[in-house]
Design a protein around this motif. Structure first.
Motif, PDB file in Angstrom:
ATOM      1  N   ARG A   1      48.329  43.948  41.459  1.00  0.00           N
ATOM      2  CA  ARG A   1      49.455  44.489  42.237  1.00  0.00           C
ATOM      3  C   ARG A   1      48.964  45.174  43.508  1.00  0.00           C
ATOM      4  O   ARG A   1      49.627  45.103  44.545  1.00  0.00           O
ATOM      5  N   ILE A   2      47.812  45.798  43.447  1.00  0.00           N
ATOM      6  CA  ILE A   2      47.256  46.447  44.632  1.00  0.00           C
ATOM      7  C   ILE A   2      46.896  45.402  45.682  1.00  0.00           C
ATOM      8  O   ILE A   2      47.184  45.572  46.877  1.00  0.00           O
ATOM      9  N   ILE A   3      46.297  44.306  45.252  1.00  0.00           N
ATOM     10  CA  ILE A   3      45.987  43.226  46.205  1.00  0.00           C
ATOM     11  C   ILE A   3      47.281  42.641  46.771  1.00  0.00           C
ATOM     12  O   ILE A   3      47.379  42.358  47.973  1.00  0.00           O
ATOM     13  N   SER A   4      48.286  42.491  45.923  1.00  0.00           N
ATOM     14  CA  SER A   4      49.584  41.989  46.381  1.00  0.00           C
ATOM     15  C   SER A   4      50.173  42.900  47.446  1.00  0.00           C
ATOM     16  O   SER A   4      50.659  42.433  48.492  1.00  0.00           O
ATOM     17  N   LEU A   5      50.142  44.203  47.205  1.00  0.00           N
ATOM     18  CA  LEU A   5      50.687  45.158  48.180  1.00  0.00           C
ATOM     19  C   LEU A   5      49.876  45.163  49.471  1.00  0.00           C
ATOM     20  O   LEU A   5      50.439  45.356  50.564  1.00  0.00           O
ATOM     21  N   ALA A   6      48.557  44.957  49.361  1.00  0.00           N
ATOM     22  CA  ALA A   6      47.744  44.894  50.576  1.00  0.00           C
ATOM     23  C   ALA A   6      48.161  43.711  51.441  1.00  0.00           C
ATOM     24  O   ALA A   6      48.259  43.821  52.678  1.00  0.00           O
ATOM     25  N   PHE A   7      48.417  42.555  50.814  1.00  0.00           N
ATOM     26  CA  PHE A   7      48.965  41.412  51.561  1.00  0.00           C
ATOM     27  C   PHE A   7      50.297  41.786  52.218  1.00  0.00           C
ATOM     28  O   PHE A   7      50.565  41.413  53.371  1.00  0.00           O
TER      29      PHE A   7
ATOM     30  N   SER B   1      39.248  33.527  53.382  1.00  0.00           N
ATOM     31  CA  SER B   1      38.615  34.454  52.441  1.00  0.00           C
ATOM     32  C   SER B   1      39.597  35.305  51.646  1.00  0.00           C
ATOM     33  O   SER B   1      39.170  36.022  50.738  1.00  0.00           O
ATOM     34  N   ALA B   2      40.872  35.272  51.976  1.00  0.00           N
ATOM     35  CA  ALA B   2      41.831  36.125  51.271  1.00  0.00           C
ATOM     36  C   ALA B   2      43.025  35.334  50.750  1.00  0.00           C
ATOM     37  O   ALA B   2      43.306  35.332  49.548  1.00  0.00           O
ATOM     38  N   ILE B   3      43.727  34.649  51.643  1.00  0.00           N
ATOM     39  CA  ILE B   3      44.964  33.965  51.239  1.00  0.00           C
ATOM     40  C   ILE B   3      44.664  32.778  50.330  1.00  0.00           C
ATOM     41  O   ILE B   3      45.199  32.685  49.213  1.00  0.00           O
ATOM     42  N   PHE B   4      43.806  31.870  50.795  1.00  0.00           N
ATOM     43  CA  PHE B   4      43.575  30.656  50.002  1.00  0.00           C
ATOM     44  C   PHE B   4      42.933  30.954  48.643  1.00  0.00           C
ATOM     45  O   PHE B   4      43.334  30.352  47.640  1.00  0.00           O
ATOM     46  N   PRO B   5      41.970  31.866  48.550  1.00  0.00           N
ATOM     47  CA  PRO B   5      41.437  32.193  47.211  1.00  0.00           C
ATOM     48  C   PRO B   5      42.494  32.710  46.245  1.00  0.00           C
ATOM     49  O   PRO B   5      42.357  32.546  45.026  1.00  0.00           O
TER      50      PRO B   5
ATOM     51  N   VAL C   1      43.170  47.544  54.514  1.00  0.00           N
ATOM     52  CA  VAL C   1      43.785  46.509  53.676  1.00  0.00           C
ATOM     53  C   VAL C   1      43.045  45.184  53.784  1.00  0.00           C
ATOM     54  O   VAL C   1      43.058  44.378  52.846  1.00  0.00           O
ATOM     55  N   LEU C   2      42.374  44.934  54.916  1.00  0.00           N
ATOM     56  CA  LEU C   2      41.597  43.699  55.021  1.00  0.00           C
ATOM     57  C   LEU C   2      40.450  43.683  54.015  1.00  0.00           C
ATOM     58  O   LEU C   2      40.086  42.631  53.481  1.00  0.00           O
ATOM     59  N   LYS C   3      39.881  44.845  53.755  1.00  0.00           N
ATOM     60  CA  LYS C   3      38.823  44.922  52.747  1.00  0.00           C
ATOM     61  C   LYS C   3      39.381  44.673  51.342  1.00  0.00           C
ATOM     62  O   LYS C   3      38.694  44.122  50.482  1.00  0.00           O
ATOM     63  N   ILE C   4      40.626  45.081  51.132  1.00  0.00           N
ATOM     64  CA  ILE C   4      41.222  44.898  49.804  1.00  0.00           C
ATOM     65  C   ILE C   4      41.585  43.439  49.562  1.00  0.00           C
ATOM     66  O   ILE C   4      41.318  42.890  48.484  1.00  0.00           O
ATOM     67  N   VAL C   5      42.184  42.788  50.551  1.00  0.00           N
ATOM     68  CA  VAL C   5      42.676  41.428  50.308  1.00  0.00           C
ATOM     69  C   VAL C   5      41.549  40.430  50.086  1.00  0.00           C
ATOM     70  O   VAL C   5      41.756  39.391  49.450  1.00  0.00           O
ATOM     71  N   LYS C   6      40.355  40.729  50.581  1.00  0.00           N
ATOM     72  CA  LYS C   6      39.269  39.767  50.350  1.00  0.00           C
ATOM     73  C   LYS C   6      38.790  39.795  48.899  1.00  0.00           C
ATOM     74  O   LYS C   6      38.000  38.941  48.494  1.00  0.00           O
ATOM     75  N   CYS C   7      39.314  40.758  48.105  1.00  0.00           N
ATOM     76  CA  CYS C   7      39.021  40.772  46.666  1.00  0.00           C
ATOM     77  C   CYS C   7      39.901  39.792  45.905  1.00  0.00           C
ATOM     78  O   CYS C   7      39.836  39.727  44.668  1.00  0.00           O
ATOM     79  N   SER C   8      40.750  39.036  46.617  1.00  0.00           N
ATOM     80  CA  SER C   8      41.679  38.128  45.944  1.00  0.00           C
ATOM     81  C   SER C   8      40.958  37.028  45.171  1.00  0.00           C
ATOM     82  O   SER C   8      41.526  36.411  44.273  1.00  0.00           O
TER      83      SER C   8
ATOM     84  N   ASN D   1      36.736  44.601  41.236  1.00  0.00           N
ATOM     85  CA  ASN D   1      35.872  43.479  40.908  1.00  0.00           C
ATOM     86  C   ASN D   1      36.109  42.917  39.518  1.00  0.00           C
ATOM     87  O   ASN D   1      36.117  41.719  39.295  1.00  0.00           O
ATOM     88  N   ASN D   2      36.341  43.819  38.544  1.00  0.00           N
ATOM     89  CA  ASN D   2      36.484  43.318  37.171  1.00  0.00           C
ATOM     90  C   ASN D   2      37.758  43.763  36.482  1.00  0.00           C
ATOM     91  O   ASN D   2      38.060  43.321  35.386  1.00  0.00           O
ATOM     92  N   GLY D   3      38.520  44.661  37.102  1.00  0.00           N
ATOM     93  CA  GLY D   3      39.799  45.064  36.530  1.00  0.00           C
ATOM     94  C   GLY D   3      39.685  45.877  35.265  1.00  0.00           C
ATOM     95  O   GLY D   3      40.584  45.867  34.434  1.00  0.00           O
ATOM     96  N   ASP D   4      38.586  46.601  35.074  1.00  0.00           N
ATOM     97  CA  ASP D   4      38.420  47.417  33.869  1.00  0.00           C
ATOM     98  C   ASP D   4      39.196  48.717  34.020  1.00  0.00           C
ATOM     99  O   ASP D   4      38.852  49.569  34.827  1.00  0.00           O
TER     100      ASP D   4
END
Length: 1085
Positions: free
Chosen positions: A319-325, A351-355, A300-307, A255-258
């Protein structure tokens, strides 16, 4: 051995004084030959006085291992059991900083001793025991071994198995060593991994640094294990292991990349490794991954919606979101995966690609602070230069674009399972294939309608940030649809470009982010753009290419994107309707901004290469303008030259080659006129002035020499100047002799050997020799005496400096051997040597024969492609000075002359392997063998070498006769071949219809065959494309080889008949080729 002395020397290597470091390093190198030296290093690495000393010992041990441990399959072990045991104990107890260095040395030993030779049987049992009894696994607080150290050793042990070890085998089985590791260590370790994951992901569990390190190390070990192979002990445990990985991924906070906490950073790294494992399973191990796909997809669908949070995330989280795609893309390309993912297409798109595609705050900040990084990440093109592997360029946006392209092409699930899919595809009937192609794709049904919902910015809405932000995402999406649009009818692409891209260039205040993205889209879609849009597209791109910076915003990325798009269009043969406007803008902007000049020079290269005769008329003017622009940035003694100057020389070299091609065509068509001749002269004057500024702006006798920058491109420019020479007066006007002296000195010390670079140097050498033969060059063979008060000792002449380069190339660089050897023949036979300069020619023959024979000794164990140029080079030297060359060969090796002569005879007896095909090669070989026969006939006519050389000489004579007859037949058949062209075209069409995509099995078999060919020497290192290169023999071309051979037969007919040296089959074949020789053989019988 005194360990204290070595410790002191290691301390001195840390000194800031360079002399102290050098002296201590030399002392350590002398001690390194002692048998107990590596033991002393291990002792210091484990128990040194301070961390610096321990790291120094570890570093020296690593370098010592690299120098002294071989990794060949057939080499014997050089590491004693005692040292290996001590090394393992040190690794298991070392501090983290020392362990990091020591493990690199361990990896070198593992490859040599365990992977290549399998000669370390106790390694796996000992490591298993160490892991079992380590502190975390055994829960012992005072345990002797560290779990993290033991797992670090395991990581180094499995790392070499991440790639296939034997490329010659199409379906390589799992190596026995990896099977053993999996059974004895990894399988039990996965149970531990599962328990640790349960503990680490408990609802109220606290992240512990040691636990997170262990999870990451085990994940890395499993990734390297399954990246290529699938050990039998690991396969049954995959479901539970993947479940644990999914637990880790579900625990991530994106969510925040901390990542301020080390524990959180390690958890992210473990999650990244988990996704890499999923990619490997879905692409390499479908047999085992199909049943796991539902859980993997849900994860991975749960991960990509964090895009949508990507602008707030750090690199690792993104990079994790990239790998999930990427995982979704890989899964979607399988039959079961398509059925799992297709219900989520709308969710993925909205909800994932366009964002991930829309413009965000991080993009704007990067545009302003680091434009180059923004371009590399978001606007990649053929013009950019990326050296090495840059993981930070694999962004969530790029992976989302890739997934969108896969989705848009999708028409349904793939056929069959992984084993049967490829065969089913290849066996599918043509009618079924056409029927499937007519089905509407997801791109038509979902992607284009979704993107069309977003309005294109206009003058009225250009200030609305949401519209601008979203439309940036739309443009990024269009850039990923090239494969989809290529399958659509042209009106679809025409409408899209006319209504959704080109209008942006007309918006009066359109943000540069959108213009840059629009230009990138045009470049990406180059392969599917309709021809009728060429004028509008180029007009828009030229507007972007000339866009000036705004008060508060740089437009550099806009210009780079436009340049990249134009280069992409030209690469795809999508040409502009008019070339002059494009040239005017490119040339006109060079010199305005150093930042832009590099890109403009690269674009100019593309324009010249694509334009050919369309821009030839403008080349003289272009060269003049470029020389003026480059001259302003060039300082003769500045080394290295500025990047702009280097790019300028590269562009000039491309232009010079294009002009040469144009002039050759004009000569062939007999269309050359005074205007073209004046253009050639203008180009030569401009290039000469530039090289004079670069090379002889300071006096030739000055101590400082010009920098060795752009030697390859400078050679091309110099060759262009030489080709313009029409008389001796032109040589003086262009100061060619002076330029050639500097150039020859530069190449004599040049070592930047790459095939693409050295071609221009050798081509220039040929033209220099040709120029000297026509007009005579000052200082070419012998250099003038220097004027007083300098010592009366002449410096190297042009040809002597060239010979230094040629001999060095033969001796050291296989990639240049062919071209260097071709220069040997030119330098020895083409120039006209007088009695006074014959000594120079003799010195060249000595240098060349020494280098060629020395190189031949290194490859003589097996007949290979390098034999031919090396043996022929020695042959040229021998024809000039037989006594001298014999002496050289004997000095290089006892019996060296016989070795070389026997190799000639041996190779000629195997013409298909040796590759003698060019007429000039056969002629040179015949003259060389004739000279050998002539000398052996006097000294040792009864020897087997005399018989073998004479036999080879006659066989070559027959081959030469057959070659002449074949050439005559080919000339007669040319007209018949023209009549058959239509039939060939029809055959090609029929073949293309039956083509199918290469399967994985076919791919692996093809590469296995190529690997076997490489190892067997069928393809040698070096410029094999030069095998059929005609060599220049100068005055030797006038030799009548048939008369020469018949004369030798007549001279030695008695010797040949007495020793029965010639087989009746050879004699019969020779008489059939040369009927007039029958009387010679009857006299001897």
């Amino acid at each position: 051995m005194d360990v204290t002395q070595i410790a002191q020397l290691l301390n001195q290597t840390l000194s800031p004084d360079g002399d102290v470091v050098r002296t201590s390093t030399e002392a350590l190198d002398r001690l390194s030959s002692l048998p107990h030296f590596p033991f002393a290093l291990l002792s210091i690495a484990a128990r040194g006085q301070n961390p610096g000393q321990r790291i120094a010992a570890s570093t020296y041990l690593k370098n010592f291992a690299r120098r002294n441990i071989e990794v060949h399959d057939d080499s014997s072990s050089k590491v004693s059991k005692e040292f290996r045991d001590q090394f393992m104990r040190t690794l298991l107890q070392a501090d983290p900083s020392v362990l990091k260095v020591l493990v690199e040395a361990f990896r070198i030993i593992v490859v040599a001793e365990f992977v290549k030779q399998n000669s370390w049987p106790e390694l796996v049992p000992e490591l298993r025991s160490a892991i079992q009894s380590s502190n975390v696994i055994s829960n012992g607080a005072n345990c002797e071994w560290s779990t993290i150290n033991a797992l670090t050793v395991l990581h180094a042990l499995v790392r070499p198995f991440q790639y296939f070890l034997n490329p010659k085998v199409a379906k390589e089985p799992v190596p026995l060593q990896l099977e053993l590791i999996a059974k004895e260590i990894l399988a039990p370790l996965l149970t531990v991994f599962h328990h640790l994951v349960e503990k680490a992901t408990a609802p109220h569990g606290k992240k512990e640094l040691e636990t997170e390190k262990i999870l990451l190390l085990i994940s890395k070990c499993l990734y390297f294990t399954v990246r290529s192979y699938m050990p039998s002990a690991v396969a049954p445990l995959l479901p539970s292991f993947c479940h644990s990985l999914i637990q880790i991924l579900s625990s991530l906070s994106l969510n925040n990349g901390d990542t301020s906490e080390d524990e959180h950073l390690l958890r992210l790294k473990t999650g990244k490794r988990a996704l890499l494992i999923f990619c490997s399973l879905t692409t390499r191990h479908r047999k085992y991954s199909d049943k796991l796909m539902p859980d993997i997809v849900n994860c991975v669908l749960k991960i990509v919606k964090c895009s949508s949070n990507v602008s707030k995330l750090d690199f690792l989280s993104e990079r994790i979101i990239s790998l999930a795609f990427d995982v979704v893309s890989h899964v979607l390309e399988t039959g079961p995966g398509w059925r799992l993912v297709s219900p989520h297409f709308s969710f993925l798109l909205e909800s994932a690609i366009f964002p991930a595609l829309v413009l965000n705050e991080k993009d704007i900040s990067e545009w302003e602070d680091d434009a180059e990084e923004y371009i590399r990440k978001n606007l990649p093109s053929e013009l950019e230069e990326i050296s090495g592997w840059r993981e930070d360029l694999f962004t969530a946006r790029k992976s989302a674009i890739n997934l969108l392209g896969v989705i848009s092409m999708s028409k349904g699930p793939s056929v069959g399972n992984s084993k049967d899919a490829s065969s089913a595809l290849s066996k599918r009937k043509k009618g079924e294939k056409n029927k499937r192609n007519k089905q509407p794709s997801i791109g038509e049904l979902l992607v284009l309608p979704f993107l069309s919902k977003f309005p294109i910015p206009s003058d009225a809405t250009a200030s609305d940030p949401r519209i601008l932000r979203d439309y940036f995402g739309v443009l990024m999406a269009y850039g990923g649809l090239q494969d989809f649009l290529r399958e659509q009818k042209p009106p679809c692409t025409t409408t899209l470009i006319h209504t959704r891209v080109l209008p942006l260039y007309s918006v009066s205040v359109c943000p540069p982010y959108l213009v840059a993205a629009a230009s990138w889209v045009l470049g990406e879609l180059a392969s599917c753009l309709p021809e009728e849009m060429s004028a509008d597209i180029y007009s828009s791109l030229l507007k972007a290419l000339a866009m000036p910076d705004r008060e508060d915003t740089s437009c550099y990325p806009v210009r780079v994107a436009a340049a990249g798009a134009i280069a992409g269009l030209l690469e795809n043969e999508y040409l502009p309707p008019e070339w002059l406007p494009l040239l005017q803008i490119v040339i006109g902007r060079i010199g305005n901004e150093d930042e832009d000049d590099v890109i403009l020079f690269q674009l100019l290269n593309s324009v010249v290469e694509a334009g050919n005769e369309n821009i030839a008329v403008h080349i003289p003017h272009i060269v003049s303008l470029l020389v003026n622009a480059i001259s302003k940035s060039m300082h003769p003694n500045l080394e290295p030259w500025p990047h702009v100057v280097v790019r300028g020389f590269e562009a000039l070299a491309v232009i010079a080659q294009s002009w040469e091609t144009f002039m050759l065509q004009e000569v062939e068509q007999d269309d050359s006129d005074e205007k073209q001749a004046s253009g050639q002269a203008a180009i030569a004057r401009a290039l000469s002035a530039l090289l004079q500024q670069a090379w002889i702006a300071v006096p030739l006798d000055a101590e400082a020499s010009p920098p060795p920058s752009c030697v390859d491109h400078s050679s091309t420019l110099l060759r262009s100047i030489i080709l313009s020479v029409s008389g001796s007066n032109v040589i003086a006007e262009l100061k060619l002799s002076e330029l050639l002296l500097v150039w020859a000195d530069l190449i004599s010390d040049w070592h930047a050997w790459e095939e693409a670079e050295d071609i221009s140097v050798f081509e220039c050498i040929k033209e220099v020799v040709s120029l000297h033969s026509k007009y005579g060059l000052k200082n070419f063979i012998v250099r003038d005496m220097p004027l007083a008060p300098a010592p009366p000792v002449p410096k190297r002449s042009i040809i002597e400096a060239i010979s230094s380069l040629v001999s060095e190339a033969i001796l050291q660089y296989p990639s240049a051997t062919w071209r260097a050897c071709s220069c040997v023949h030119i330098l020895l036979h083409v120039p006209n040597y007088s009695c006074e300069t014959e000594c120079v020619r003799q010195s060249l023959a000595v240098v060349f024969s020494q280098a060629a024979f020395s190189r031949f000794r290194g490859v003589r164990s097996k007949l290979c492609s390098l034999w031919k140029p090396l043996l022929l080079a020695i042959g040229s030297c021998y024809l000039c000075y037989p006594d001298t060359v014999e002496t050289v060969l004997e000095k290089e090796e006892d019996g060296g002359f016989s070795t070389w002569a026997a190799a000639l005879a041996f190779a000629c007896a195997r013409p298909s392997e040796f590759g003698l095909s060019a007429k000039s090669e056969i002629k040179l070989m015949m003259m060389t063998l004739a000279k050998i026969v002539e000398r052996l006939g006097v000294s040792n006519p009864s020897s087997s070498l005399f018989r073998d050389c004479f036999t080879s000489l006659m066989e070559l004579s027959v081959q030469m006769k057959e070659l002449d007859e074949e050439m005559e037949e080919e000339n007669d058949e040319e007209s018949e071949d023209d009549d058959d062209e239509d039939d060939d075209i029809l055959d090609d069409d029929e073949e293309s219809e039956s083509e199918h995509e290469e399967t994985e099995e076919e791919f692996l078999e093809r590469y296995a065959e190529a690997a076997s060919a490489l190892e067997n020497g069928i393809v040698e290192e070096g410029d094999v494309e030069e095998v059929d290169l005609d060599i220049e023999l100068g005055n030797l071309e006038e030799v009548d080889e048939e008369r020469m051979v018949l004369s030798l037969i007549g001279r030695y007919q008695n010797t040949l008949s007495q020793g029965q040296a010639l087989s009746s089959q050879l004699v019969s074949k020779f008489i059939n080729a040369f009927p007039d020789s029958a009387s010679l053989f009857r006299q001897s019988m």
